[in-house]
Enzyme design. Structure first.
Site, PDB file in Angstrom:
ATOM      1  N   ASN A  89      32.148  16.384 -17.590  1.00  0.00           N
ATOM      2  CA  ASN A  89      31.797  17.795 -17.421  1.00  0.00           C
ATOM      3  C   ASN A  89      30.407  18.009 -16.828  1.00  0.00           C
ATOM      4  OD1 ASN A  89      31.784  20.763 -18.394  1.00  0.00           O
ATOM      5  ND2 ASN A  89      30.104  19.829 -19.564  1.00  0.00           N
ATOM      6  N   TYR A 156      28.275  22.186  -3.377  1.00  0.00           N
ATOM      7  CA  TYR A 156      28.910  22.334  -4.699  1.00  0.00           C
ATOM      8  C   TYR A 156      30.422  22.520  -4.542  1.00  0.00           C
ATOM      9  CZ  TYR A 156      29.577  24.332  -9.432  1.00  0.00           C
ATOM     10  OH  TYR A 156      29.990  24.594 -10.724  1.00  0.00           O
ATOM     11  N   LYS A 160      33.323  20.061  -5.973  1.00  0.00           N
ATOM     12  CA  LYS A 160      34.283  20.528  -6.985  1.00  0.00           C
ATOM     13  C   LYS A 160      35.718  20.463  -6.457  1.00  0.00           C
ATOM     14  CE  LYS A 160      31.414  21.428 -10.376  1.00  0.00           C
ATOM     15  NZ  LYS A 160      31.394  20.527 -11.548  1.00  0.00           N
ATOM     16  N   THR A 191      26.323  30.406 -19.068  1.00  0.00           N
ATOM     17  CA  THR A 191      25.512  29.225 -19.378  1.00  0.00           C
ATOM     18  C   THR A 191      24.251  29.274 -18.520  1.00  0.00           C
ATOM     19  OG1 THR A 191      26.414  27.852 -17.620  1.00  0.00           O
ATOM     20  CG2 THR A 191      27.638  27.866 -19.694  1.00  0.00           C
TER      21      THR A 191
HETATM   22  N1  LIG Z   1      28.730  28.233 -15.689  1.00  0.00           N
HETATM   23  C1  LIG Z   1      29.662  28.496 -14.782  1.00  0.00           C
HETATM   24  O1  LIG Z   1      29.832  29.660 -14.343  1.00  0.00           O
HETATM   25  C2  LIG Z   1      30.554  27.385 -14.283  1.00  0.00           C
HETATM   26  C3  LIG Z   1      31.712  27.741 -13.563  1.00  0.00           C
HETATM   27  C4  LIG Z   1      32.545  26.733 -13.119  1.00  0.00           C
HETATM   28  C5  LIG Z   1      32.247  25.416 -13.382  1.00  0.00           C
HETATM   29  N2  LIG Z   1      31.128  25.091 -14.075  1.00  0.00           N
HETATM   30  C6  LIG Z   1      30.867  23.667 -14.343  1.00  0.00           C
HETATM   31  O2  LIG Z   1      30.797  23.476 -15.732  1.00  0.00           O
HETATM   32  C7  LIG Z   1      30.077  22.265 -16.018  1.00  0.00           C
HETATM   33  C8  LIG Z   1      29.079  22.522 -17.131  1.00  0.00           C
HETATM   34  O3  LIG Z   1      28.071  23.411 -16.671  1.00  0.00           O
HETATM   35  P1  LIG Z   1      27.506  24.610 -17.563  1.00  0.00           P
HETATM   36  O4  LIG Z   1      27.979  25.870 -16.975  1.00  0.00           O
HETATM   37  O5  LIG Z   1      27.764  24.322 -18.995  1.00  0.00           O
HETATM   38  O6  LIG Z   1      25.941  24.540 -17.206  1.00  0.00           O
HETATM   39  P2  LIG Z   1      24.721  23.796 -17.910  1.00  0.00           P
HETATM   40  O7  LIG Z   1      24.466  24.392 -19.242  1.00  0.00           O
HETATM   41  O8  LIG Z   1      23.648  23.791 -16.896  1.00  0.00           O
HETATM   42  O9  LIG Z   1      25.263  22.325 -18.149  1.00  0.00           O
HETATM   43  C9  LIG Z   1      25.198  21.300 -17.200  1.00  0.00           C
HETATM   44  C10 LIG Z   1      25.221  19.986 -17.966  1.00  0.00           C
HETATM   45  O10 LIG Z   1      25.286  18.888 -17.051  1.00  0.00           O
HETATM   46  C11 LIG Z   1      24.277  17.953 -17.409  1.00  0.00           C
HETATM   47  N3  LIG Z   1      23.820  17.232 -16.231  1.00  0.00           N
HETATM   48  C12 LIG Z   1      23.396  17.752 -15.055  1.00  0.00           C
HETATM   49  N4  LIG Z   1      23.003  16.774 -14.218  1.00  0.00           N
HETATM   50  C13 LIG Z   1      23.191  15.604 -14.879  1.00  0.00           C
HETATM   51  C14 LIG Z   1      22.970  14.242 -14.558  1.00  0.00           C
HETATM   52  N5  LIG Z   1      22.493  13.873 -13.357  1.00  0.00           N
HETATM   53  N6  LIG Z   1      23.272  13.299 -15.477  1.00  0.00           N
HETATM   54  C15 LIG Z   1      23.745  13.666 -16.693  1.00  0.00           C
HETATM   55  N7  LIG Z   1      24.006  14.922 -17.051  1.00  0.00           N
HETATM   56  C16 LIG Z   1      23.713  15.887 -16.160  1.00  0.00           C
HETATM   57  C17 LIG Z   1      23.168  18.790 -18.032  1.00  0.00           C
HETATM   58  O11 LIG Z   1      22.390  18.038 -18.926  1.00  0.00           O
HETATM   59  P3  LIG Z   1      20.923  17.434 -18.653  1.00  0.00           P
HETATM   60  O12 LIG Z   1      20.163  18.461 -17.870  1.00  0.00           O
HETATM   61  O13 LIG Z   1      20.408  17.208 -20.043  1.00  0.00           O
HETATM   62  O14 LIG Z   1      21.154  16.167 -17.906  1.00  0.00           O
HETATM   63  C18 LIG Z   1      23.978  19.808 -18.821  1.00  0.00           C
HETATM   64  O15 LIG Z   1      24.338  19.285 -20.065  1.00  0.00           O
HETATM   65  C19 LIG Z   1      29.437  21.853 -14.688  1.00  0.00           C
HETATM   66  O16 LIG Z   1      30.185  20.800 -14.116  1.00  0.00           O
HETATM   67  C20 LIG Z   1      29.558  23.105 -13.843  1.00  0.00           C
HETATM   68  O17 LIG Z   1      29.565  22.807 -12.469  1.00  0.00           O
HETATM   69  C21 LIG Z   1      30.271  26.052 -14.544  1.00  0.00           C
END
Ligand SMILES: NC(=O)c1ccc[n+]([C@@H]2O[C@H](COP(=O)([O-])OP(=O)(O)OC[C@H]3O[C@@H](n4cnc5c(N)ncnc54)[C@H](OP(=O)(O)O)[C@@H]3O)[C@@H](O)[C@H]2O)c1
Length: 250
Positions: A89, A156, A160, A191
């Site tokens: 994720n 992005y 995806k 988030t």
């Molecule tokens: N929020 C939305 O609207 C949305 C919509 C569609 C899809 N998504 C997807 O949902 C997933 C979770 O995102 P979120 O919305 O929960 O945002 P978030 O709170 O920013 O979470 C992103 C997570 O990914 C980790 N991460 C980022 N780069 C990393 C790396 N190089 N190595 C290890 N961990 C890494 C971050 O942890 P650290 O910074 O501690 O490494 C954090 O735990 C992502 O794949 C995102 O693309 C989000």
């Protein structure tokens, strides 16, 4: 308890959807291996789960590193005896901007964090799952790059969309071994990634048939389903938890 005694890796567990998934999966009886770069957040979460009678260990690292993906699998097997599932994720949006203005470094790093990490994860998770007779992989994709062409999000969206293709191949390659693979496509979710600009949130809400953004837990619930035996005949899908984003034209 739909995940009882299943050992599951969650990456991106330090915040947002991954952190919500950790809390939910623990309540559903899973043994968890939590990954992300921010060690303090991961440790706090693992402690919180353990104090509520759950099972969780944390290992901080960068999903761009193959060795880190291998280490998460090794920890799962050493700590809990097997690997049954993975919620891959972790993700980043990178810098936004039109493609002609995008620097190559940003393109590469967005592809590495969102897509190459999934290759490393699957490469190491699948052999471990084969030894336990099967398992389930879930990759967090997005509505961006599926039915929405969001200006400024070229890298992005490509990453995806790439996850959906990878998921289909993994499902076909490893279905005969009892391994399921699904891409999970969240809609706009509250988030850190979505920021806190009220104007932007209003815009994002309007993209969805439900006219709101998701709570992280709502996406975690879809992931829990896909990882559970309730989804035993669900594989190779681009599974939408998008509030009707993809069908909405209003
Ligand atoms: N929020 C939305 O609207 C949305 C919509 C569609 C899809 N998504 C997807 O949902 C997933 C979770 O995102 P979120 O919305 O929960 O945002 P978030 O709170 O920013 O979470 C992103 C997570 O990914 C980790 N991460 C980022 N780069 C990393 C790396 N190089 N190595 C290890 N961990 C890494 C971050 O942890 P650290 O910074 O501690 O490494 C954090 O735990 C992502 O794949 C995102 O693309 C989000």
């Amino acid at each position: 308890m739909q995940l009882k005694d299943k050992t599951i890796i969650i990456t991106g567990a330090s915040s947002g959807i991954g952190a919500a998934a950790a809390m939910l999966f623990a309540q559903e009886g899973a043994n968890l291996v939590l990954g992300a770069r921010r060690r303090a957040e991961l440790t706090t979460l693992a402690d919180q789960i353990t104090q509520s009678s759950g099972q969780a260990v944390a290992l901080a690292g960068d999903v761009q590193e193959e060795d880190y993906n291998a280490a998460l699998v090794k920890l799962a097997v050493e700590q809990f005896g097997s690997l049954n599932g993975a919620f891959n994720n972790a993700g980043t949006m990178g810098e936004m901007g039109p493609i002609p203005a995008m620097n190559t470094e940003n393109w590469r790093s967005v592809l590495e964090v969102n897509l190459t990490s999934a290759f490393f994860a699957a490469k190491h998770q699948i052999p471990a799952m084969k030894t336990t007779g099967g398992g389930a992989l879930v990759f967090t994709s997005s509505f961006v790059g599926h039915t929405i062409g969001f200006p400024g999000m070229g890298a992005y969206a490509a990453a995806k969309a790439g996850l959906v293709g990878l998921t289909q191949v993994l499902a076909a390659e490893h279905g005969p071994e009892g391994i399921r693979a699904n891409a999970l496509l969240p809609g706009g979710t509250k988030t850190a990634m979505a920021g806190d600009d009220p104007e932007f949130h209003e815009f994002v809400k309007g993209l969805h048939a439900l006219k709101r953004m998701a709570e992280p837990k709502e996406i975690a619930q879809a992931a829990a389903f896909l990882l559970s035996d309730h989804a035993s005949f669900v594989t190779g899908t681009a599974f939408l938890a998008d509030g009707g984003n993809s069908i909405n034209k209003t």
